[in-house]
Design an enzyme around this catalytic site. Structure first.
Site, PDB file in Angstrom:
ATOM      1  N   PHE A  43     -32.680  14.941 -30.621  1.00 54.83           N
ATOM      2  CA  PHE A  43     -33.468  13.848 -31.193  1.00 54.83           C
ATOM      3  C   PHE A  43     -34.128  14.304 -32.494  1.00 54.83           C
ATOM      4  O   PHE A  43     -34.719  15.370 -32.565  1.00 54.83           O
ATOM      5  CB  PHE A  43     -34.535  13.373 -30.203  1.00 54.83           C
ATOM      6  CG  PHE A  43     -35.210  12.112 -30.644  1.00 54.83           C
ATOM      7  CD1 PHE A  43     -34.585  10.881 -30.486  1.00 54.83           C
ATOM      8  CD2 PHE A  43     -36.458  12.158 -31.255  1.00 54.83           C
ATOM      9  CE1 PHE A  43     -35.197   9.711 -30.923  1.00 54.83           C
ATOM     10  CE2 PHE A  43     -37.075  10.990 -31.683  1.00 54.83           C
ATOM     11  CZ  PHE A  43     -36.437   9.777 -31.517  1.00 54.83           C
ATOM     12  N   ILE A  44     -34.019  13.476 -33.512  1.00 57.88           N
ATOM     13  CA  ILE A  44     -34.562  13.848 -34.822  1.00 57.88           C
ATOM     14  C   ILE A  44     -35.490  12.756 -35.369  1.00 57.88           C
ATOM     15  O   ILE A  44     -35.424  11.598 -34.944  1.00 57.88           O
ATOM     16  CB  ILE A  44     -33.428  14.110 -35.835  1.00 57.88           C
ATOM     17  CG1 ILE A  44     -32.470  12.901 -35.885  1.00 57.88           C
ATOM     18  CG2 ILE A  44     -32.623  15.350 -35.479  1.00 57.88           C
ATOM     19  CD1 ILE A  44     -32.253  12.419 -37.269  1.00 57.88           C
ATOM     20  N   ASP A  82     -25.398   6.786 -33.124  1.00 56.59           N
ATOM     21  CA  ASP A  82     -25.591   7.642 -31.954  1.00 56.59           C
ATOM     22  C   ASP A  82     -24.464   7.312 -30.959  1.00 56.59           C
ATOM     23  O   ASP A  82     -23.370   7.854 -31.064  1.00 56.59           O
ATOM     24  CB  ASP A  82     -26.992   7.360 -31.405  1.00 56.59           C
ATOM     25  CG  ASP A  82     -27.428   8.328 -30.326  1.00 56.59           C
ATOM     26  OD1 ASP A  82     -26.887   9.419 -30.249  1.00 56.59           O
ATOM     27  OD2 ASP A  82     -28.341   7.977 -29.549  1.00 56.59           O
ATOM     28  N   ASP A 113     -37.563   7.477 -36.801  1.00 57.47           N
ATOM     29  CA  ASP A 113     -38.870   7.501 -36.160  1.00 57.47           C
ATOM     30  C   ASP A 113     -38.836   7.997 -34.728  1.00 57.47           C
ATOM     31  O   ASP A 113     -37.810   7.960 -34.061  1.00 57.47           O
ATOM     32  CB  ASP A 113     -39.459   6.089 -36.141  1.00 57.47           C
ATOM     33  CG  ASP A 113     -38.748   5.192 -35.123  1.00 57.47           C
ATOM     34  OD1 ASP A 113     -37.518   5.020 -35.259  1.00 57.47           O
ATOM     35  OD2 ASP A 113     -39.399   4.703 -34.189  1.00 57.47           O
ATOM     36  N   ARG A 144     -41.350   8.243 -39.989  1.00 57.10           N
ATOM     37  CA  ARG A 144     -40.355   7.746 -40.951  1.00 57.10           C
ATOM     38  C   ARG A 144     -40.623   8.233 -42.378  1.00 57.10           C
ATOM     39  O   ARG A 144     -39.729   8.228 -43.220  1.00 57.10           O
ATOM     40  CB  ARG A 144     -40.354   6.217 -40.983  1.00 57.10           C
ATOM     41  CG  ARG A 144     -39.945   5.542 -39.685  1.00 57.10           C
ATOM     42  CD  ARG A 144     -39.730   4.052 -39.928  1.00 57.10           C
ATOM     43  NE  ARG A 144     -39.633   3.281 -38.698  1.00 57.10           N
ATOM     44  CZ  ARG A 144     -38.530   3.117 -37.982  1.00 57.10           C
ATOM     45  NH1 ARG A 144     -37.415   3.710 -38.350  1.00 57.10           N
ATOM     46  NH2 ARG A 144     -38.534   2.384 -36.887  1.00 57.10           N
ATOM     47  N   GLY A 202     -34.750   1.802 -40.098  1.00 57.55           N
ATOM     48  CA  GLY A 202     -34.462   3.230 -40.259  1.00 57.55           C
ATOM     49  C   GLY A 202     -33.783   3.636 -41.539  1.00 57.55           C
ATOM     50  O   GLY A 202     -33.938   4.770 -41.989  1.00 57.55           O
ATOM     51  N   LYS A 231     -23.923  11.404 -34.738  1.00 53.00           N
ATOM     52  CA  LYS A 231     -23.885  12.382 -33.638  1.00 53.00           C
ATOM     53  C   LYS A 231     -22.519  12.237 -32.976  1.00 53.00           C
ATOM     54  O   LYS A 231     -22.371  11.439 -32.042  1.00 53.00           O
ATOM     55  CB  LYS A 231     -25.003  12.091 -32.628  1.00 53.00           C
ATOM     56  CG  LYS A 231     -26.416  12.317 -33.159  1.00 53.00           C
ATOM     57  CD  LYS A 231     -27.447  11.953 -32.084  1.00 53.00           C
ATOM     58  CE  LYS A 231     -28.859  12.206 -32.564  1.00 53.00           C
ATOM     59  NZ  LYS A 231     -29.874  11.708 -31.602  1.00 53.00           N
ATOM     60  N   GLU A 279     -26.471   2.452 -42.635  1.00 52.75           N
ATOM     61  CA  GLU A 279     -27.239   2.761 -41.419  1.00 52.75           C
ATOM     62  C   GLU A 279     -27.879   4.142 -41.518  1.00 52.75           C
ATOM     63  O   GLU A 279     -27.406   5.004 -42.252  1.00 52.75           O
ATOM     64  CB  GLU A 279     -26.300   2.745 -40.191  1.00 52.75           C
ATOM     65  CG  GLU A 279     -26.493   1.542 -39.285  1.00 52.75           C
ATOM     66  CD  GLU A 279     -27.809   1.530 -38.528  1.00 52.75           C
ATOM     67  OE1 GLU A 279     -28.778   2.202 -38.939  1.00 52.75           O
ATOM     68  OE2 GLU A 279     -27.861   0.839 -37.496  1.00 52.75           O
ATOM     69  N   ASP A 280     -28.934   4.330 -40.763  1.00 48.94           N
ATOM     70  CA  ASP A 280     -29.559   5.658 -40.716  1.00 48.94           C
ATOM     71  C   ASP A 280     -28.783   6.610 -39.814  1.00 48.94           C
ATOM     72  O   ASP A 280     -28.517   7.747 -40.188  1.00 48.94           O
ATOM     73  CB  ASP A 280     -31.030   5.561 -40.268  1.00 48.94           C
ATOM     74  CG  ASP A 280     -31.205   4.832 -38.937  1.00 48.94           C
ATOM     75  OD1 ASP A 280     -30.239   4.237 -38.416  1.00 48.94           O
ATOM     76  OD2 ASP A 280     -32.342   4.851 -38.422  1.00 48.94           O
ATOM     77  N   ARG A 298     -39.901  13.572 -45.890  1.00 49.04           N
ATOM     78  CA  ARG A 298     -38.748  13.716 -46.784  1.00 49.04           C
ATOM     79  C   ARG A 298     -37.696  14.669 -46.246  1.00 49.04           C
ATOM     80  O   ARG A 298     -36.562  14.679 -46.743  1.00 49.04           O
ATOM     81  CB  ARG A 298     -39.206  14.148 -48.173  1.00 49.04           C
ATOM     82  CG  ARG A 298     -40.070  15.374 -48.187  1.00 49.04           C
ATOM     83  CD  ARG A 298     -40.502  15.726 -49.606  1.00 49.04           C
ATOM     84  NE  ARG A 298     -41.386  14.736 -50.205  1.00 49.04           N
ATOM     85  CZ  ARG A 298     -41.380  14.419 -51.506  1.00 49.04           C
ATOM     86  NH1 ARG A 298     -40.541  15.020 -52.319  1.00 49.04           N
ATOM     87  NH2 ARG A 298     -42.214  13.531 -51.982  1.00 49.04           N
TER      88      ARG A 298
HETATM   89  P1  IMP Z   1     -26.772   3.691 -30.990  1.00 50.09           P
HETATM   90  O1  IMP Z   1     -26.661   2.228 -30.709  1.00 50.09           O
HETATM   91  O2  IMP Z   1     -26.769   4.509 -29.724  1.00 50.09           O
HETATM   92  O3  IMP Z   1     -25.717   4.190 -31.957  1.00 50.09           O
HETATM   93  O4  IMP Z   1     -28.201   3.959 -31.570  1.00 50.09           O
HETATM   94  C1  IMP Z   1     -28.528   3.624 -32.842  1.00 50.09           C
HETATM   95  C2  IMP Z   1     -30.027   3.596 -33.053  1.00 50.09           C
HETATM   96  O5  IMP Z   1     -30.739   4.472 -32.169  1.00 50.09           O
HETATM   97  C3  IMP Z   1     -30.325   4.091 -34.429  1.00 50.09           C
HETATM   98  O6  IMP Z   1     -30.210   3.056 -35.375  1.00 50.09           O
HETATM   99  C4  IMP Z   1     -31.712   4.627 -34.287  1.00 50.09           C
HETATM  100  O7  IMP Z   1     -32.641   3.585 -34.462  1.00 50.09           O
HETATM  101  C5  IMP Z   1     -31.777   5.122 -32.872  1.00 50.09           C
HETATM  102  N1  IMP Z   1     -31.586   6.589 -32.781  1.00 50.09           N
HETATM  103  C6  IMP Z   1     -30.508   7.247 -32.295  1.00 50.09           C
HETATM  104  N2  IMP Z   1     -30.670   8.569 -32.341  1.00 50.09           N
HETATM  105  C7  IMP Z   1     -31.895   8.779 -32.902  1.00 50.09           C
HETATM  106  C8  IMP Z   1     -32.654   9.963 -33.229  1.00 50.09           C
HETATM  107  O8  IMP Z   1     -32.242  11.131 -33.021  1.00 50.09           O
HETATM  108  N3  IMP Z   1     -33.881   9.760 -33.783  1.00 50.09           N
HETATM  109  C9  IMP Z   1     -34.377   8.521 -34.043  1.00 50.09           C
HETATM  110  N4  IMP Z   1     -33.715   7.384 -33.752  1.00 50.09           N
HETATM  111  C10 IMP Z   1     -32.479   7.513 -33.182  1.00 50.09           C
HETATM  112 MG    MG Z   2     -30.880   2.187 -37.304  1.00 48.45          MG
END
Ligand code: IMP
Ligand code: MG
Length: 178
Positions: free
Chosen positions: A155-156, A106, A162, A168, A48, A134, A102-103, A171
């Site tokens: 969700f984005i 969450d 993705d 992915r 990501g 978030k 990181e992207d 832009r």
């Molecule tokens: P976490 O472990 O809950 O913090 O989730 C992290 C991973 O969930 C990220 O690295 C993303 O791959 C995926 N993710 C979380 N929210 C989104 C979203 O809104 N769109 C796309 N991928 C997401």
């Molecule tokens: Mg990620």
């Protein structure tokens, strides 16, 4: 392109390219200021963060290194961050200043797991740079020092992120429309 369709979902643009680029440049200048002289090792978390990493690094002007890691779920475990395995780090992290790139953070479970794993390799310090956070969904206490943008719980996709492997390449960042 203000609206895109991916499989069953429609997404509308929520953060434009110019705003992303401005905030990415700001984060880079903060890192340049804070980590000068530390020869940081940037660890970009695939897939990501590939686009964020590329744009961020173009603005990093201090001596640094970059490597890429991938987190893999063990078989049979859902992708909720319960068990993750880090693959692809060949560098010696002992005594290093690490910046995880990181992207999105969450729940924060993925980041927590990564911090735990990297910690066993005795780095000097670990910093976190995330394109998106978030804040309302964060379930673990994390010190995310470098954040480009904070967003609501929706969700984005786009700019590296993705939906089911798709989206992915865009832009801009798009939010799901329900
Ligand atoms: P976490 O472990 O809950 O913090 O989730 C992290 C991973 O969930 C990220 O690295 C993303 O791959 C995926 N993710 C979380 N929210 C989104 C979203 O809104 N769109 C796309 N991928 C997401
Ligand atoms: Mg990620």
């Amino acid at each position: 392109m203000d609206t895109i369709q991916i499989k069953d979902k429609t997404f509308a643009v929520s953060i434009h390219e110019a705003d992303i680029q401005r905030e990415v440049a700001r984060v880079a200048s903060e890192i340049n200021r804070d980590l000068e002289g530390k020869n940081p090792l940037f660890l970009s978390v695939l897939n990501g963060s590939f686009m964020f990493t590329a744009d961020l690094m173009k603005h990093i002007t201090i001596p640094c290194e970059i490597s890429f890691v991938k987190l893999a779920s063990y078989q049979g475990v859902s992708s909720t961050g319960v068990i993750k395995e880090v693959i692809g780090i060949n560098e010696d992290l002992a005594g290093r200043t690490i910046v995880i790139v990181e992207d999105i953070v969450d729940t924060g479970l993925t980041m927590q797991r990564l911090l735990d794993t990297l910690g066993t390799r005795h780095p000097k310090e670990i910093h976190i740079a995330s394109l998106l956070v978030k804040p309302d969904k964060l379930t673990v206490p994390l010190n995310i020092e470098y954040v480009a943008m904070r967003i609501p719980n929706d969700f984005i996709v786009g700019y590296g992120l993705d939906y089911d492997g798709l989206g992915r390449n865009y832009r801009n960042i798009y939010t799901v429309v329900d």
